[in-house]
Design an enzyme around this catalytic site. Structure first.
Site, PDB file in Angstrom:
ATOM      1  CG  PHE A 146       5.391 -19.233  14.867  1.00  0.00           C
ATOM      2  CD1 PHE A 146       6.625 -18.706  15.205  1.00  0.00           C
ATOM      3  CD2 PHE A 146       5.031 -20.471  15.404  1.00  0.00           C
ATOM      4  CE1 PHE A 146       7.492 -19.385  16.042  1.00  0.00           C
ATOM      5  CE2 PHE A 146       5.890 -21.154  16.251  1.00  0.00           C
ATOM      6  CZ  PHE A 146       7.125 -20.607  16.567  1.00  0.00           C
ATOM      7  CD  GLU A 345       3.806 -17.506  -2.887  1.00  0.00           C
ATOM      8  OE1 GLU A 345       2.860 -17.791  -2.122  1.00  0.00           O
ATOM      9  OE2 GLU A 345       4.858 -16.985  -2.489  1.00  0.00           O
ATOM     10  CE  LYS A 360      12.063 -12.730  -4.443  1.00  0.00           C
ATOM     11  NZ  LYS A 360      11.994 -14.088  -4.923  1.00  0.00           N
TER      12      LYS A 360
HETATM   13  N1  LIG Z   1       9.958 -18.755   2.718  1.00  0.00           N
HETATM   14  C1  LIG Z   1      11.003 -18.143   2.226  1.00  0.00           C
HETATM   15  O1  LIG Z   1      11.979 -18.766   1.802  1.00  0.00           O
HETATM   16  C2  LIG Z   1      11.076 -16.640   2.211  1.00  0.00           C
HETATM   17  C3  LIG Z   1      12.234 -16.007   1.743  1.00  0.00           C
HETATM   18  C4  LIG Z   1      12.320 -14.607   1.784  1.00  0.00           C
HETATM   19  C5  LIG Z   1      11.238 -13.877   2.243  1.00  0.00           C
HETATM   20  N2  LIG Z   1      10.111 -14.519   2.664  1.00  0.00           N
HETATM   21  C6  LIG Z   1       8.965 -13.716   3.122  1.00  0.00           C
HETATM   22  O2  LIG Z   1       8.752 -13.976   4.506  1.00  0.00           O
HETATM   23  C7  LIG Z   1       7.341 -13.921   4.804  1.00  0.00           C
HETATM   24  C8  LIG Z   1       6.929 -15.236   5.444  1.00  0.00           C
HETATM   25  O3  LIG Z   1       7.167 -16.301   4.545  1.00  0.00           O
HETATM   26  P1  LIG Z   1       6.837 -17.811   4.963  1.00  0.00           P
HETATM   27  O4  LIG Z   1       7.419 -18.674   3.939  1.00  0.00           O
HETATM   28  O5  LIG Z   1       7.168 -18.007   6.398  1.00  0.00           O
HETATM   29  O6  LIG Z   1       5.238 -17.811   4.815  1.00  0.00           O
HETATM   30  P2  LIG Z   1       4.207 -18.770   5.542  1.00  0.00           P
HETATM   31  O7  LIG Z   1       4.834 -20.074   5.883  1.00  0.00           O
HETATM   32  O8  LIG Z   1       2.978 -18.749   4.703  1.00  0.00           O
HETATM   33  O9  LIG Z   1       3.886 -18.015   6.931  1.00  0.00           O
HETATM   34  C9  LIG Z   1       3.211 -16.796   6.996  1.00  0.00           C
HETATM   35  C10 LIG Z   1       2.819 -16.552   8.436  1.00  0.00           C
HETATM   36  O10 LIG Z   1       2.188 -15.268   8.544  1.00  0.00           O
HETATM   37  C11 LIG Z   1       1.008 -15.411   9.325  1.00  0.00           C
HETATM   38  N3  LIG Z   1       0.096 -14.322   8.995  1.00  0.00           N
HETATM   39  C12 LIG Z   1      -0.530 -14.067   7.830  1.00  0.00           C
HETATM   40  N4  LIG Z   1      -1.247 -12.913   7.951  1.00  0.00           N
HETATM   41  C13 LIG Z   1      -1.047 -12.456   9.205  1.00  0.00           C
HETATM   42  C14 LIG Z   1      -1.516 -11.330   9.942  1.00  0.00           C
HETATM   43  N5  LIG Z   1      -2.347 -10.447   9.401  1.00  0.00           N
HETATM   44  N6  LIG Z   1      -1.101 -11.165  11.221  1.00  0.00           N
HETATM   45  C15 LIG Z   1      -0.275 -12.072  11.793  1.00  0.00           C
HETATM   46  N7  LIG Z   1       0.209 -13.159  11.148  1.00  0.00           N
HETATM   47  C16 LIG Z   1      -0.183 -13.343   9.872  1.00  0.00           C
HETATM   48  C17 LIG Z   1       0.490 -16.781   8.969  1.00  0.00           C
HETATM   49  O11 LIG Z   1      -0.432 -17.236   9.926  1.00  0.00           O
HETATM   50  P3  LIG Z   1      -1.120 -18.697   9.761  1.00  0.00           P
HETATM   51  O12 LIG Z   1      -0.034 -19.672  10.119  1.00  0.00           O
HETATM   52  O13 LIG Z   1      -2.213 -18.707  10.739  1.00  0.00           O
HETATM   53  O14 LIG Z   1      -1.562 -18.796   8.340  1.00  0.00           O
HETATM   54  C18 LIG Z   1       1.811 -17.565   8.994  1.00  0.00           C
HETATM   55  O15 LIG Z   1       2.157 -17.904  10.309  1.00  0.00           O
HETATM   56  C19 LIG Z   1       6.630 -13.661   3.475  1.00  0.00           C
HETATM   57  O16 LIG Z   1       6.328 -12.300   3.356  1.00  0.00           O
HETATM   58  C20 LIG Z   1       7.653 -14.082   2.432  1.00  0.00           C
HETATM   59  O17 LIG Z   1       7.498 -13.382   1.209  1.00  0.00           O
HETATM   60  C21 LIG Z   1      10.012 -15.870   2.671  1.00  0.00           C
END
Ligand SMILES: NC(=O)c1ccc[n+]([C@@H]2O[C@H](COP(=O)([O-])OP(=O)(O)OC[C@H]3O[C@@H](n4cnc5c(N)ncnc54)[C@H](OP(=O)(O)O)[C@@H]3O)[C@@H](O)[C@H]2O)c1
Length: 476
Positions: A146, A345, A360
């Site tokens: 989330f 990151e 990627k």
């Molecule tokens: N951001 C982008 O623009 C983007 C674009 C394309 C793809 N993505 C991909 O989308 C995914 C999420 O990105 P994001 O930017 O949203 O990352 P983020 O803000 O760091 O959120 C990651 C979420 O995953 C949760 N999490 C981590 N390990 C977990 C587990 N074992 N079980 C359940 N929940 C878990 C985290 O919980 P906590 O909140 O408690 O830490 C957090 O809510 C990543 O894999 C990323 O590579 C992101």
């Protein structure tokens, strides 16, 4: 009748009045002489125009009547087709949701232009809208993660909930959310997403008081969802635990959407086969260039074309850092700036050493070139060794340095490369600035096609997941 008579003295006001009326009606019916009972689907007019449909809901024996020649449904009591509620408000009767759902299924295939409701009212409606509304099905989502991507998706879902209903005939609800440290939620009636988003923003927890302390795989199991959306943090070294989340979901016959590229980079072929064996959908558009169509472009708009190779700029941080160095800023302050702007990151080595670009490249090679690579198979070089002098020298020669991702097939083998390369300033690649990205795909029948994503925000990521969800719904 007996239960009503027994109950009547315990009731007051409107309820008592209503119960008395019912008793009168039922006694009247009981005193009727019954010739015979009509059957479900029985034609009840001599010309074959009117059929009876058994539509029990909160009482057995309710029927609807369908007049074929005028596409008219005279709806039985339980068939509250006006969309407000399924006539379940009456406290005197037990409301059987399953029976009501079955009743709706029965009439959802009819051509209906007009509904005359048992309790009064007449609705003349567009039959397509009516059919969709009558056939409205629930579709439950289980969200893993989330964070930024997940919340951007939820925002789109909340804003477009009604249009998704109209477009697809599905009432989409989120019934489970897992996080790592902010608690998890399950609510089979649908989680209040706006509240959950506000809670995370204000309290850093997913709910003010009630959160589950549950292992993510158990939550997937208990979610009862139709699709699991994997949006947990990327583990570049092995794609876990996201891979195990996806395997769990397939094992439970759930469709899967992933924004997390780890599973596509580390175990694409195995996961794809699991989905195919079970006739489930496995969608991953967001994993490369957010919502910009890359995989879907090839799959759906280039039928019969074979991808021969691809080449792209796919990592924002490295692109931004080199650009800042061109402006005379140093490496460390450029990274700091990228982190402040939220696209680098916390550990910048994943970007700087080319790991993110390698993941990627692997995803593109596995899907577009039918490869079976992992990020370890990519010939990878990052930008750590690039100095301000290198950048300046390139500039003097009308060139720029860019971190390029490439994939092609050589002697039947899929090859993936990530390396900094010199490109002419007049080249399209040289003009991909800051967080923009580009991928060029060379095909056998359509030559080279280039796709650019210009300065994406987090909404584009949310859209990628949303577009996968809509595709899934339209293909069900
Ligand atoms: N951001 C982008 O623009 C983007 C674009 C394309 C793809 N993505 C991909 O989308 C995914 C999420 O990105 P994001 O930017 O949203 O990352 P983020 O803000 O760091 O959120 C990651 C979420 O995953 C949760 N999490 C981590 N390990 C977990 C587990 N074992 N079980 C359940 N929940 C878990 C985290 O919980 P906590 O909140 O408690 O830490 C957090 O809510 C990543 O894999 C990323 O590579 C992101």
């Amino acid at each position: 009748l007996e239960s009503l008579i027994a109950k009547i003295d315990t009731l007051e006001g409107k309820e008592k009045e209503f119960a008395a009326q019912r008793i009168e009606i039922i006694q009247g019916v009981e005193n009727c002489e019954v010739d015979r009972y009509v059957e479900d689907n029985e034609t009840i007019s001599d010309d074959g125009d009117v059929i009876c449909i058994d539509t029990p809901g909160h009482m057995p024996g309710h029927i609807s009547v369908y007049v074929k020649s005028s596409n008219t449904l005279i709806a039985g009591d339980a068939m509250n087709v006006t969309g407000h509620e399924l006539s379940g408000a009456n406290p005197l009767f037990t409301f059987d949701m399953e029976e009501a759902a079955n009743s709706i299924k029965k009439i959802s295939n009819l051509e209906i232009d007009r509904i005359i409701c048992y309790h009064g009212g007449e609705y003349i409606i567009d039959s397509q809208v009516a059919l969709k509304r009558l056939a409205l099905k629930r579709f439950n989502l289980c969200l893993i993660g989330f964070g930024n991507a997940s919340r951007a998706f939820c925002k789109i879902l909340v804003d477009h909930h009604e249009s998704v209903k109209k477009m697809t005939g599905y009432d989409v609800r989120v019934t489970a959310i897992a996080t790592k440290s902010k608690g998890s939620l399950i609510d089979k009636n649908g989680i209040d997403l706006e509240k959950a988003m506000l809670c995370v923003e204000t309290n850093n927890m997913i709910h003010e008081t009630e959160t589950l302390d549950m292992d993510t795989r158990s939550l997937i199991e208990q979610s009862g969802a139709d699709v699991m959306i994997e949006m947990s943090a990327l583990s570049i070294t092995d794609g876990q635990p996201a891979i195990s989340h996806i395997e769990k979901a397939f094992g439970l016959d759930m469709h899967v959407i992933t924004a997390n590229k780890g599973p596509i980079a580390w175990k694409y072929k195995v996961l794809k086969k699991m989905a195919e064996d079970k006739n489930l959908q496995f969608l991953y558009e967001t994993t490369v260039m957010d919502g910009t169509p890359v995989f879907n472009l090839v799959k759906y708009t280039l039928p019969g074309c074979r991808v021969k190779s691809f080449k792209g700029i796919l990592n924002s941080t490295t692109n931004f850092v080199i650009e800042e160095m061109e402006k005379g800023n140093d490496y460390a302050s450029a990274i700091k700036q990228a982190q402040l702007e939220g696209f680098a990151e916390a550990d910048p080595s994943l970007d700087i050493d080319g790991w993110d670009a390698a993941a990627k490249t692997t995803a593109l090679a596995n899907v577009l070139l039918d490869g079976d690579l992992t990020p370890l198979d990519i010939d990878r070089k990052g930008i750590r060794h690039i100095t301000a002098t290198d950048v300046n020298n390139a500039f003097k020669e009308n060139k720029k340095i860019k971190l390029i991702c490439e994939g092609y097939v050589e002697n039947g083998q899929v090859i993936g490369i990530v390396s900094p390369q010199l490109v002419n300033q007049s080249d399209l690649f040289a003009n991909i600035d800051a967080t923009s990205s580009l991928v060029s795909i060379t095909t056998d029948l359509m030559g080279e096609i280039i796709i650019i994503e210009k300065n994406p925000e987090i909404q584009q990521t949310g859209y990628g997941i949303y577009s996968d969800m809509l595709r899934l719904l339209s293909d069900l």
